[in-house]
Design a protein around this motif. Structure first.
Motif, short mmCIF file in Angstrom:
data_model
loop_
_atom_site.label_atom_id
_atom_site.label_comp_id
_atom_site.label_asym_id
_atom_site.label_seq_id
_atom_site.Cartn_x
_atom_site.Cartn_y
_atom_site.Cartn_z
N GLU A 230 18.15 4.25 1.88
CA GLU A 230 17.15 3.22 1.60
C GLU A 230 15.97 3.30 2.56
O GLU A 230 15.21 2.34 2.70
N VAL A 231 15.82 4.43 3.23
CA VAL A 231 14.68 4.59 4.14
C VAL A 231 13.56 5.32 3.39
O VAL A 231 13.76 6.45 2.96
N PRO A 232 12.40 4.67 3.23
CA PRO A 232 11.30 5.31 2.49
C PRO A 232 10.90 6.63 3.13
O PRO A 232 10.86 6.75 4.35
N GLY A 233 10.64 7.60 2.28
CA GLY A 233 10.17 8.89 2.78
C GLY A 233 11.27 9.80 3.28
O GLY A 233 11.02 10.94 3.65
N MET A 234 12.52 9.29 3.32
CA MET A 234 13.63 10.13 3.79
C MET A 234 14.72 10.14 2.72
O MET A 234 15.80 9.60 2.90
N GLY A 235 14.39 10.74 1.58
CA GLY A 235 15.35 10.82 0.49
C GLY A 235 15.68 9.47 -0.10
O GLY A 235 16.84 9.14 -0.34
N PHE A 236 14.63 8.65 -0.31
CA PHE A 236 14.85 7.28 -0.79
C PHE A 236 15.46 7.29 -2.19
O PHE A 236 15.01 8.01 -3.08
N GLU A 237 16.52 6.48 -2.36
CA GLU A 237 17.15 6.35 -3.68
C GLU A 237 17.31 4.88 -3.98
O GLU A 237 17.64 4.08 -3.10
N PHE A 238 17.07 4.53 -5.22
CA PHE A 238 17.24 3.13 -5.62
C PHE A 238 17.61 3.12 -7.09
O PHE A 238 16.93 3.74 -7.91
N PRO A 239 18.70 2.43 -7.45
CA PRO A 239 19.12 2.42 -8.86
C PRO A 239 18.14 1.63 -9.71
O PRO A 239 17.50 0.69 -9.22
N GLY A 240 18.03 1.99 -10.98
CA GLY A 240 17.19 1.22 -11.89
C GLY A 240 15.81 1.81 -12.00
O GLY A 240 15.47 2.81 -11.35
N PRO A 241 14.95 1.18 -12.82
CA PRO A 241 13.63 1.74 -13.13
C PRO A 241 12.59 1.47 -12.04
O PRO A 241 11.48 1.99 -12.11
N GLU B 39 8.60 0.81 -6.69
CA GLU B 39 8.21 -0.46 -6.08
C GLU B 39 9.21 -0.90 -5.02
O GLU B 39 8.84 -1.54 -4.03
N ALA B 40 10.49 -0.55 -5.25
CA ALA B 40 11.49 -0.90 -4.24
C ALA B 40 11.23 -0.14 -2.95
O ALA B 40 11.41 -0.67 -1.85
N GLN B 41 10.77 1.09 -3.09
CA GLN B 41 10.44 1.85 -1.88
C GLN B 41 9.31 1.17 -1.11
O GLN B 41 9.32 1.13 0.12
N VAL C 82 -1.78 3.53 7.81
CA VAL C 82 -2.25 4.85 7.37
C VAL C 82 -1.47 5.95 8.10
O VAL C 82 -1.01 6.92 7.49
N ALA C 83 -1.30 5.77 9.41
CA ALA C 83 -0.55 6.78 10.18
C ALA C 83 0.87 6.89 9.67
O ALA C 83 1.40 8.00 9.50
N MET C 84 1.51 5.73 9.39
CA MET C 84 2.87 5.76 8.86
C MET C 84 2.90 6.49 7.52
O MET C 84 3.81 7.29 7.26
N GLU C 85 1.90 6.20 6.70
CA GLU C 85 1.88 6.83 5.38
C GLU C 85 1.78 8.35 5.51
O GLU C 85 2.42 9.09 4.79
N ARG C 86 0.97 8.80 6.46
CA ARG C 86 0.81 10.24 6.65
C ARG C 86 2.07 10.88 7.24
O ARG C 86 2.47 11.96 6.84
N LEU C 87 2.67 10.18 8.20
CA LEU C 87 3.80 10.79 8.90
C LEU C 87 5.06 10.76 8.05
O LEU C 87 5.85 11.69 8.07
N LEU C 88 5.26 9.66 7.31
CA LEU C 88 6.53 9.50 6.59
C LEU C 88 6.41 9.78 5.10
O LEU C 88 7.39 9.70 4.39
N HIS C 89 5.19 10.02 4.64
CA HIS C 89 4.97 10.26 3.22
C HIS C 89 5.46 9.09 2.37
O HIS C 89 6.18 9.26 1.40
N ILE C 90 5.09 7.89 2.79
CA ILE C 90 5.36 6.73 1.96
C ILE C 90 4.03 6.26 1.38
O ILE C 90 2.98 6.73 1.81
#
Ligand SMILES: [Cu+2]
Lengths: 216, 542
Positions: A126-137, A141-143, B226-234
């Motif tokens: 559930e950590v965004p940007g690190m293989g984020f997975e969330f069930p459902g459609p 937005e959950a990310q 912005v920095a977080m977005e760049r570093l973590l790709h969120i």
């Protein structure tokens, strides 16, 4: 920062002026902090309004019980902090140190629980940007929800850690007897900061954990 | 320098400059006056770095074809010119240099309320500057100084993260400086120095400080995201991931519009000191000038949306932001009218600081009035992102703020250094700067109105004549800025010694010796007079 040997710094005329200056300084700093967290909460509000369904679903992935325990811990630490300020004014050296230590302890448990929670999220992807997975459609937005969750709790935890550091220094000074009145003002100032960080959590808890709580 | 006398072995009184020696005594000083000088040196450095970028931009625009730099390099040049000038020169210049030096002196205090925090804020500024210079040296940034997302977060593969971190860090320097000034002005005033006896410079600094502490955190958070977005790709601001790029613009301009007032309000404060002194008259309508500073600070927070008229914000929001932007013109105009009324029937003399102050009034008025053109919804759609905008804000930032800054430096130089500079050189430089400035930027109003867009390194050939004027003006301006550097430096060694009050000015800072001792005042002064009592002083105070 070296502790001044005399209670009065040389730029001030008297202790009262020094006390008022320090107090106003902390209040001004807290005003800055309000905007700092306010900017995050602004972003939170926009996306929560835009993606309410997804955010309600994502919020259910947080443990309300866990969050509630953390809230109680933090409120208790505010109480012990208030007692510390009280004893600092009275000049009770040991009781002051004890209250500061209790505050540190409660704060440290809070931060520890926060790290446990983050670790759980990590294991559940559930950590965004690190293989984020969330069930459902609504994974996208959950990310976004979890991005704000980590940013808000992360900046809050950072403030907690700074606060614990400040209180640790004060505990040492208290034991050395260097916070006896009229040199007790740093405890007042640290108290203001500590209470503020608590209040931020009072906002974060419902914003993050209690989205759509009434729909089980 | 006809008679260069050998320094007699006279006993120079102990002052803040000769109180202690060695690099350590400067780098670890907590004396507000020395910290001001640390800032002066660093800021001057950044000013000339930013200036070099400006000259390179003007060189490229000498011809319609992009023959000197590639489009990518050009993007980096104008980005780094903007970033360095705004965050490392314009915002800190007057508060951190003149504010630091003058606030305690003007209120009869020994130092700011928190001298250590003051030194800390200098080092935070230096660390932020280091990150920024690293980003510049490593290859630069091409996002424009505004870091608009998703360009800055997703598409730009330049050194955005280092730059963003640099600006984030520098923001805390600004916050701590503002905090220090607010507390100092509240709590450290000499006995008898009520709020309405304060020099107007302090009202300006106070209003500026409010903006610093309430605006800066918003841009800090925006840049952190912005920095977080760049570093973590969120995707906090990335529409592909559900994010909203407009959110960034809101958070950015919530600071960056008020930041315009961080830059101009202290300049207005300087002009409010210089004009009464060289008109030998009390300022006209003291309380109006004082409260107009606060009004600008408050209203300034309510108008940020005027940067987003064509960015997709709602038309109703646009209408309200437009109307509120017009309101800011009122307190600004109050100041201009009051300065003019102060001049009226005064015995005006034209020493160097006064030339800069008068230049400020004229150029700020042009910049302000063209701002109203831009605040008008329909007109803005026509001139949006053209050189009209560039000309407008350079009239405020360079014509206003830099003129005022130089005016202030020349006004208080004798106090800061204890030396007098050659006034004829000063007046010559002021004239060159005024001419060079107008030649650079007035043609840009025209070329912008005709439709030349900003941020391109090529342009249609019919715009070349006006661009040649502009580049010629920029060269003159560059010479104008080098001159003060030379003769002020010269004056440090060869300038005549300055008396305590060379301009016969009011204000506590002139009652301290030049240069002042570390403690500023041997005895805390007791203030029993109003500010700017020029008519009352037949005999100058010794
Ligand atoms: Cu604006």
């Amino acid at each position: 920062m070296p502790e001044p040997t005399h209670a009065l710094a040389e730029q001030f005329d008297d202790l009262e002026q020094q006390r008022q200056a320090s107090t106003i300084g902390m209040w001004v700093f807290l005003a800055t902090e309000v905007i700092f967290f306010g900017a995050l909460i602004t972003g939170y509000t926009e996306y929560r309004a835009s993606y309410y369904q997804a955010w309600a679903a994502a919020s259910k992935h947080l443990s309300v019980v866990f969050g509630a325990i953390m809230t109680i811990l933090l409120l208790s630490s505010s109480f012990t902090m208030a007692m510390a300020v009280h004893f600092a004014r009275l000049g009770g050296r040991k009781r002051l140190a004890l209250c500061l230590l209790l505050t540190i302890l409660l704060g440290a448990v809070f931060v520890g629980m926060k790290f446990m929670e983050w670790h759980d999220h990590y294991q559940r992807h559930e950590v965004p940007g690190m293989g984020f997975e969330f069930p459902g459609p609504n994974a996208r937005e959950a990310q976004l929800f979890f991005s704000f969750y980590f940013a808000m709790t992360g900046f809050h935890a950072l403030h907690m850690i700074v606060g614990i550091g400040i209180l640790a220094v004060l505990t040492g000074l208290a034991l050395l007897g260097r916070l006896a009145p009229p040199r007790h003002v740093p405890v007042d100032i640290a108290g203001l900061y500590w209470h503020f960080v608590d209040i931020v959590w009072i906002f974060l808890f419902p914003l993050l954990y209690l989205v759509d709580l009434h729909h089980k | 320098m006809s008679s260069k006398t050998v320094e007699p072995v006279s006993e120079t009184p102990v002052n803040y400059l000769n109180a202690s020696f060695g690099l350590r005594s400067w780098l670890l000083t907590i004396d507000h006056k020395r910290i001001a000088l640390l800032y002066l040196v660093t800021i001057t450095l950044f000013f000339f770095v930013g200036g070099v970028f400006a000259l390179l931009i003007r060189l490229e625009l000498l011809t319609p074809r992009g023959d000197l730099f590639t489009a990518e390099t050009y993007n980096k040049l104008f980005t780094m010119h903007g970033l360095i000038m705004i965050f490392f020169f314009l915002i800190p210049a007057v508060p951190a240099v003149l504010g630091n030096f003058l606030v305690p002196l003007m209120i009869g205090a020994r130092d700011l309320a928190f001298p250590r925090i003051n030194l800390l804020s200098y080092y935070i500024y230096a660390v932020g500057g280091t990150f920024t210079m690293y980003s510049v040296v490593a290859g630069g940034v091409d996002t424009g100084w505004t870091f608009y997302t998703p360009y800055s977060s997703t598409y730009s593969n330049t050194h955005v993260t280092a730059m963003v971190i640099g600006i984030f860090i520098t923001g805390f320097s600004s916050i701590l400086t503002g905090l220090n000034f607010i507390v100092t002005i509240h709590k450290m005033r000499a006995p008898g120095l009520t709020w309405f006896r304060l020099p107007l410079f302090l009202w300006s600094i106070y209003a500026t400080s409010i903006i610093m502490i309430l605006g800066t955190p918003s841009v800090a958070m925006a840049l952190a995201l912005v920095a977080m977005e760049r570093l973590l790709h969120i995707g906090i601001f990335d529409p592909r991931l559900g994010g909203d790029p407009l959110l960034f613009q809101h958070l950015f301009w919530f600071y960056s519009h008020p930041a315009v007032y961080i830059m101009i309000l202290p300049g207005m404060g300087i002009v409010s000191e210089i004009v009464p002194c060289f008109s030998r008259k009390r300022i006209f309508g003291y309380s109006f000038v004082a409260f107009s500073s606060l009004a600008i600070a408050v209203l300034g927070f309510l108008v940020w949306g005027h940067h987003m008229f064509v960015a997709g914000q709602s038309i109703y929001a646009g209408i309200i932001f437009s109307a509120l932007s017009f309101l800011v013109a009122i307190p600004s105009a109050v100041k201009v009218f009051n300065w003019t009324a102060t001049l009226y029937k005064g015995s005006v003399s034209f020493a160097t600081p006064m030339l800069y102050a008068l230049g400020f009034i004229g150029l700020f008025t042009i910049g302000g009035l063209t701002g109203l053109v831009l605040a008008t919804l329909g007109l803005d759609i026509h001139v949006h992102d053209t050189y009209f905008v560039i000309a407008h804000f350079h009239y405020i930032m360079v014509g206003g703020m830099v003129m005022a800054y130089l005016g202030g430096i020349h006004f208080w130089w004798p106090k800061i250094t204890g030396r007098l500079y050659p006034d004829s050189w000063g007046r010559l430089a002021a004239a060159i700067i005024f001419i060079g400035f107008n030649l650079t930027f007035f043609p840009q109003f025209i070329v912008g109105y005709l439709g030349m867009p900003r941020r391109y390194h090529v342009y249609p050939p019919e715009f070349q004549v006006l661009n040649v004027f502009s580049t010629a003006g920029a060269s003159i301006l560059g010479v104008g800025y080098l001159l003060p550097l030379l003769y002020l430096f010269w004056s440090l060694k060869y300038g005549a010694k300055s008396p305590a009050n060379p301009w016969d000015a009011t204000g506590l800072e002139w009652m301290a010796p030049s240069p002042p001792p570390t403690q500023n005042f041997p005895v805390t002064p007791l203030v029993a007079w109003e500010a700017y009592e020029y008519e009352k002083r037949e005999v100058p105070v010794a």
